[in-house]
Scaffold this motif. Structure first.
Motif, PDB file in Angstrom:
ATOM      1  N   GLU A  28      -4.827   7.063 -47.284  1.00 58.87           N
ATOM      2  CA  GLU A  28      -4.048   8.174 -46.734  1.00 58.87           C
ATOM      3  C   GLU A  28      -3.014   7.628 -45.758  1.00 58.87           C
ATOM      4  O   GLU A  28      -3.317   6.720 -44.968  1.00 58.87           O
ATOM      5  CB  GLU A  28      -4.976   9.160 -46.019  1.00 58.87           C
ATOM      6  CG  GLU A  28      -4.280  10.407 -45.552  1.00 58.87           C
ATOM      7  CD  GLU A  28      -5.228  11.433 -44.957  1.00 58.87           C
ATOM      8  OE1 GLU A  28      -4.798  12.165 -44.049  1.00 58.87           O
ATOM      9  OE2 GLU A  28      -6.401  11.497 -45.395  1.00 58.87           O
ATOM     10  N   TYR A  33      -0.286  12.257 -47.216  1.00 61.50           N
ATOM     11  CA  TYR A  33      -0.359  11.901 -48.636  1.00 61.50           C
ATOM     12  C   TYR A  33      -1.597  11.043 -48.841  1.00 61.50           C
ATOM     13  O   TYR A  33      -1.845  10.094 -48.095  1.00 61.50           O
ATOM     14  CB  TYR A  33       0.890  11.126 -49.059  1.00 61.50           C
ATOM     15  CG  TYR A  33       0.844  10.652 -50.491  1.00 61.50           C
ATOM     16  CD1 TYR A  33       1.145  11.515 -51.532  1.00 61.50           C
ATOM     17  CD2 TYR A  33       0.489   9.344 -50.794  1.00 61.50           C
ATOM     18  CE1 TYR A  33       1.097  11.088 -52.846  1.00 61.50           C
ATOM     19  CE2 TYR A  33       0.441   8.909 -52.103  1.00 61.50           C
ATOM     20  CZ  TYR A  33       0.746   9.777 -53.123  1.00 61.50           C
ATOM     21  OH  TYR A  33       0.698   9.359 -54.427  1.00 61.50           O
ATOM     22  N   TRP A  34      -2.395  11.379 -49.857  1.00 61.09           N
ATOM     23  CA  TRP A  34      -3.597  10.605 -50.124  1.00 61.09           C
ATOM     24  C   TRP A  34      -3.731  10.253 -51.596  1.00 61.09           C
ATOM     25  O   TRP A  34      -3.138  10.885 -52.457  1.00 61.09           O
ATOM     26  CB  TRP A  34      -4.857  11.332 -49.646  1.00 61.09           C
ATOM     27  CG  TRP A  34      -5.034  12.730 -50.154  1.00 61.09           C
ATOM     28  CD1 TRP A  34      -4.755  13.874 -49.480  1.00 61.09           C
ATOM     29  CD2 TRP A  34      -5.528  13.141 -51.439  1.00 61.09           C
ATOM     30  NE1 TRP A  34      -5.056  14.970 -50.263  1.00 61.09           N
ATOM     31  CE2 TRP A  34      -5.531  14.549 -51.474  1.00 61.09           C
ATOM     32  CE3 TRP A  34      -5.974  12.457 -52.568  1.00 61.09           C
ATOM     33  CZ2 TRP A  34      -5.958  15.281 -52.569  1.00 61.09           C
ATOM     34  CZ3 TRP A  34      -6.399  13.188 -53.663  1.00 61.09           C
ATOM     35  CH2 TRP A  34      -6.389  14.572 -53.659  1.00 61.09           C
ATOM     36  N   THR A  50      -3.875  11.938 -56.869  1.00 63.05           N
ATOM     37  CA  THR A  50      -3.027  11.949 -55.680  1.00 63.05           C
ATOM     38  C   THR A  50      -2.967  13.355 -55.097  1.00 63.05           C
ATOM     39  O   THR A  50      -3.268  14.339 -55.771  1.00 63.05           O
ATOM     40  CB  THR A  50      -1.591  11.484 -56.003  1.00 63.05           C
ATOM     41  OG1 THR A  50      -0.968  12.447 -56.860  1.00 63.05           O
ATOM     42  CG2 THR A  50      -1.588  10.113 -56.650  1.00 63.05           C
ATOM     43  N   SER A  51      -2.555  13.427 -53.855  1.00 61.08           N
ATOM     44  CA  SER A  51      -2.480  14.717 -53.170  1.00 61.08           C
ATOM     45  C   SER A  51      -1.422  15.643 -53.757  1.00 61.08           C
ATOM     46  O   SER A  51      -1.453  16.850 -53.524  1.00 61.08           O
ATOM     47  CB  SER A  51      -2.227  14.518 -51.677  1.00 61.08           C
ATOM     48  OG  SER A  51      -1.039  13.787 -51.451  1.00 61.08           O
ATOM     49  N   ASP A  52      -0.502  15.108 -54.537  1.00 58.28           N
ATOM     50  CA  ASP A  52       0.503  15.976 -55.162  1.00 58.28           C
ATOM     51  C   ASP A  52       0.075  16.478 -56.534  1.00 58.28           C
ATOM     52  O   ASP A  52       0.856  17.079 -57.259  1.00 58.28           O
ATOM     53  CB  ASP A  52       1.875  15.308 -55.213  1.00 58.28           C
ATOM     54  CG  ASP A  52       1.894  13.980 -55.949  1.00 58.28           C
ATOM     55  OD1 ASP A  52       0.890  13.621 -56.598  1.00 58.28           O
ATOM     56  OD2 ASP A  52       2.923  13.292 -55.872  1.00 58.28           O
TER      57      ASP A  52
END
Length: 80
Positions: A28, A33-34, A50-52
């Motif tokens: 992270e 964002y992770w 991914t976080s997106d």
């Protein structure tokens, strides 16, 4: 929903978690964002997210050859 670093009140970035085989299973940055990863017993990456919202899944045979792969963009491949 809070990220792991936010839940743990981490202030030093990048924040990383590694498994007992030293594989990076969580990353992270300071922007929230992770990336999460999972590995099998042979250290093959079998999941990535991914976080997106992007993700990938893979399967490997007993010789560590990738035999299946798919991702959130609709790509998939199966090896015979």
């Amino acid at each position: 929903m809070k990220t792991i670093a936010q839940q743990l009140k981490i202030t030093k970035f990048p924040f990383e978690i590694k498994d007992s085989s030293n594989n990076l299973i969580y990353f992270e940055n300071s922007n929230g964002y992770w990336v999460k990863s999972e590995f099998d017993s042979n250290n093959n990456q079998i999941y990535y997210e991914t976080s997106d919202g992007y993700w990938e899944k893979s399967e490997f045979d007993s010789n560590n050859n990738q035999i299946y792969c798919e991702d959130s963009d609709g790509y998939w491949e199966k090896s015979e």
